[in-house]
Design a protein around this motif. Structure first.
Motif, PDB file in Angstrom:
ATOM      1  N   GLN A   3     -18.887  11.082  44.519  1.00  0.00           N
ATOM      2  CA  GLN A   3     -18.381   9.714  44.463  1.00  0.00           C
ATOM      3  C   GLN A   3     -16.938   9.640  43.985  1.00  0.00           C
ATOM      4  OE1 GLN A   3     -21.185   6.704  43.231  1.00  0.00           O
ATOM      5  NE2 GLN A   3     -19.637   5.852  41.878  1.00  0.00           N
ATOM      6  N   LEU A   4     -16.165   8.770  44.638  1.00  0.00           N
ATOM      7  CA  LEU A   4     -14.824   8.423  44.193  1.00  0.00           C
ATOM      8  C   LEU A   4     -14.669   6.919  44.335  1.00  0.00           C
ATOM      9  CD1 LEU A   4     -13.225   7.878  47.037  1.00  0.00           C
ATOM     10  CD2 LEU A   4     -12.883  10.313  46.972  1.00  0.00           C
ATOM     11  N   THR A   5     -13.511   6.391  43.974  1.00  0.00           N
ATOM     12  CA  THR A   5     -13.253   4.962  44.066  1.00  0.00           C
ATOM     13  C   THR A   5     -12.141   4.706  45.072  1.00  0.00           C
ATOM     14  OG1 THR A   5     -13.925   4.605  41.775  1.00  0.00           O
ATOM     15  CG2 THR A   5     -12.566   2.904  42.764  1.00  0.00           C
TER      16      THR A   5
ATOM     17  N   GLU B  98     -13.172  17.472  45.046  1.00  0.00           N
ATOM     18  CA  GLU B  98     -12.515  18.506  44.226  1.00  0.00           C
ATOM     19  C   GLU B  98     -11.006  18.429  44.381  1.00  0.00           C
ATOM     20  OE1 GLU B  98     -13.804  20.333  41.795  1.00  0.00           O
ATOM     21  OE2 GLU B  98     -15.626  19.193  42.241  1.00  0.00           O
ATOM     22  N   TRP B  99     -10.534  18.175  45.607  1.00  0.00           N
ATOM     23  CA  TRP B  99      -9.102  18.020  45.831  1.00  0.00           C
ATOM     24  C   TRP B  99      -8.572  16.816  45.050  1.00  0.00           C
ATOM     25  CZ3 TRP B  99      -6.207  14.049  47.953  1.00  0.00           C
ATOM     26  CH2 TRP B  99      -4.848  14.344  48.143  1.00  0.00           C
ATOM     27  N   VAL B 100      -9.291  15.687  45.106  1.00  0.00           N
ATOM     28  CA  VAL B 100      -8.886  14.484  44.355  1.00  0.00           C
ATOM     29  C   VAL B 100      -8.797  14.814  42.869  1.00  0.00           C
ATOM     30  CG1 VAL B 100      -9.605  12.154  43.640  1.00  0.00           C
ATOM     31  CG2 VAL B 100      -9.735  12.821  46.053  1.00  0.00           C
TER      32      VAL B 100
ATOM     33  N   ASN C 160     -17.255  14.000  50.776  1.00  0.00           N
ATOM     34  CA  ASN C 160     -17.678  15.399  50.722  1.00  0.00           C
ATOM     35  C   ASN C 160     -17.155  16.066  49.449  1.00  0.00           C
ATOM     36  OD1 ASN C 160     -15.101  15.047  52.048  1.00  0.00           O
ATOM     37  ND2 ASN C 160     -15.115  17.231  52.480  1.00  0.00           N
ATOM     38  N   GLU C 161     -17.873  17.073  49.005  1.00  0.00           N
ATOM     39  CA  GLU C 161     -17.569  17.739  47.739  1.00  0.00           C
ATOM     40  C   GLU C 161     -16.176  18.356  47.728  1.00  0.00           C
ATOM     41  OE1 GLU C 161     -19.444  21.151  44.794  1.00  0.00           O
ATOM     42  OE2 GLU C 161     -20.704  20.254  46.343  1.00  0.00           O
TER      43      GLU C 161
END
Length: 103
Positions: free
Chosen positions: A2-4, A95-97, A90-91
């Motif tokens: 999850q991200l925003t 991870e990049w974020v 996607n994971e």
């Protein structure tokens, strides 16, 4: 994972780019996209139809309030729309974020 997502209409592409750039530099968002939009709304009792540019930015939940506060400081509108929601990704992208935001 999850991200925003932050969705922020702006009066022109320069304003949208400035907001995205500053938030990236301050590590409040990992990246942003700017899209042209035909916007319609009622303002001060009158129907308005304007060209706007939408800044769509990706961040992490714990940075959302700080990003929103900074957008409000930078934005030229009297009442900027700072709309956000949780999104799955996607994971590898998450991870990049995180790497961009030094989490």
């Amino acid at each position: 994972m999850q991200l925003t997502i932050l969705y922020v209409p702006c009066p022109d592409s320069e304003t949208a780019a400035k907001i995205v750039q500053i938030l990236i530099d301050e590590k409040l968002v990992a990246c942003g996209n700017i899209h042209k939009s035909d916007s319609m709304y009622v303002w001060e009792g009158n129907m308005a139809k304007e060209d706007e540019w939408i800044a769509v930015m990706k961040t992490l939940d714990h940075l959302t309030a700080k990003a929103e506060s900074r957008i409000n400081e930078l934005h030229p509108y009297d009442i900027p729309a700072v709309i956000h929601w949780a999104a799955m990704c996607n994971e590898a992208y998450l991870e990049w974020v995180k790497q961009q935001l030094e989490v």
